[in-house]
Design a protein around this motif. Sequence first.
Motif, PDB file in Angstrom:
ATOM      1  N   MET A   1       0.666  -1.203  -0.030  1.00  0.00           N
ATOM      2  CA  MET A   1      -0.117   0.174   0.195  1.00  0.00           C
ATOM      3  C   MET A   1       0.847   1.191  -0.061  1.00  0.00           C
ATOM      4  SD  MET A   1      -3.080   0.930  -0.179  1.00  0.00           S
ATOM      5  CE  MET A   1      -4.033   2.254   0.414  1.00  0.00           C
ATOM      6  N   LEU A   2       1.991   1.338   0.796  1.00  0.00           N
ATOM      7  CA  LEU A   2       2.829   2.395   0.716  1.00  0.00           C
ATOM      8  C   LEU A   2       3.566   2.616  -0.294  1.00  0.00           C
ATOM      9  CD1 LEU A   2       3.866   4.582   2.823  1.00  0.00           C
ATOM     10  CD2 LEU A   2       5.691   3.156   3.498  1.00  0.00           C
ATOM     11  N   ARG A   3       3.879   1.515  -1.129  1.00  0.00           N
ATOM     12  CA  ARG A   3       4.423   1.842  -2.589  1.00  0.00           C
ATOM     13  C   ARG A   3       3.484   2.336  -3.372  1.00  0.00           C
ATOM     14  NH1 ARG A   3       7.116  -4.234  -3.445  1.00  0.00           N
ATOM     15  NH2 ARG A   3       8.667  -4.033  -1.629  1.00  0.00           N
ATOM     16  N   VAL A   4       2.147   1.902  -3.452  1.00  0.00           N
ATOM     17  CA  VAL A   4       1.352   2.547  -4.347  1.00  0.00           C
ATOM     18  C   VAL A   4       1.204   4.348  -4.045  1.00  0.00           C
ATOM     19  CG1 VAL A   4      -1.182   2.810  -4.810  1.00  0.00           C
ATOM     20  CG2 VAL A   4      -0.016   0.805  -4.544  1.00  0.00           C
ATOM     21  N   LEU A   5       1.236   4.460  -2.789  1.00  0.00           N
ATOM     22  CA  LEU A   5       1.272   5.919  -2.345  1.00  0.00           C
ATOM     23  C   LEU A   5       2.222   6.725  -2.680  1.00  0.00           C
ATOM     24  CD1 LEU A   5      -0.564   6.167   1.225  1.00  0.00           C
ATOM     25  CD2 LEU A   5      -1.299   6.996  -0.806  1.00  0.00           C
TER      26      LEU A   5
END
Length: 130
Positions: A1-5
Amino acid sequence: MLRVLIYLVPLALTIFALIDCLNTPEDEARHLPKIAWVFIILLFWIVGPIVWLATGKVRVPPTGGRTPSEWHRDHRFEQQTAPDDDPEFLQSLAKENKRDEQLLKNWEADLRRREEELRRKEKGEEPQDG
């Protein structure tokens, strides 16, 4: 999820800055021509949008209660007044009323004349020229 942000936040910032730059009038772009700002925003993915938002545009709040779209549309704003406060508008209404009253009087006179002619014709009298 952090990678997407990590990718979505800079992308959203770039899109926002690009749209803001494209909607800005040419004379409000500071330091560089607007086309140069577009290239900076697109080429320097994170830094370009931040620099545009920080220094690329004259940012002055609209005055007189105008919205930003009205503020940018035309820089030659005149103070607008409500119709009931505008003396020229009120004078034009008075002139129109006088003209309309005269027209109505003429129509009424013409109607009375025609009614009189019809009464005379019904009685068998010859119409009088006058």
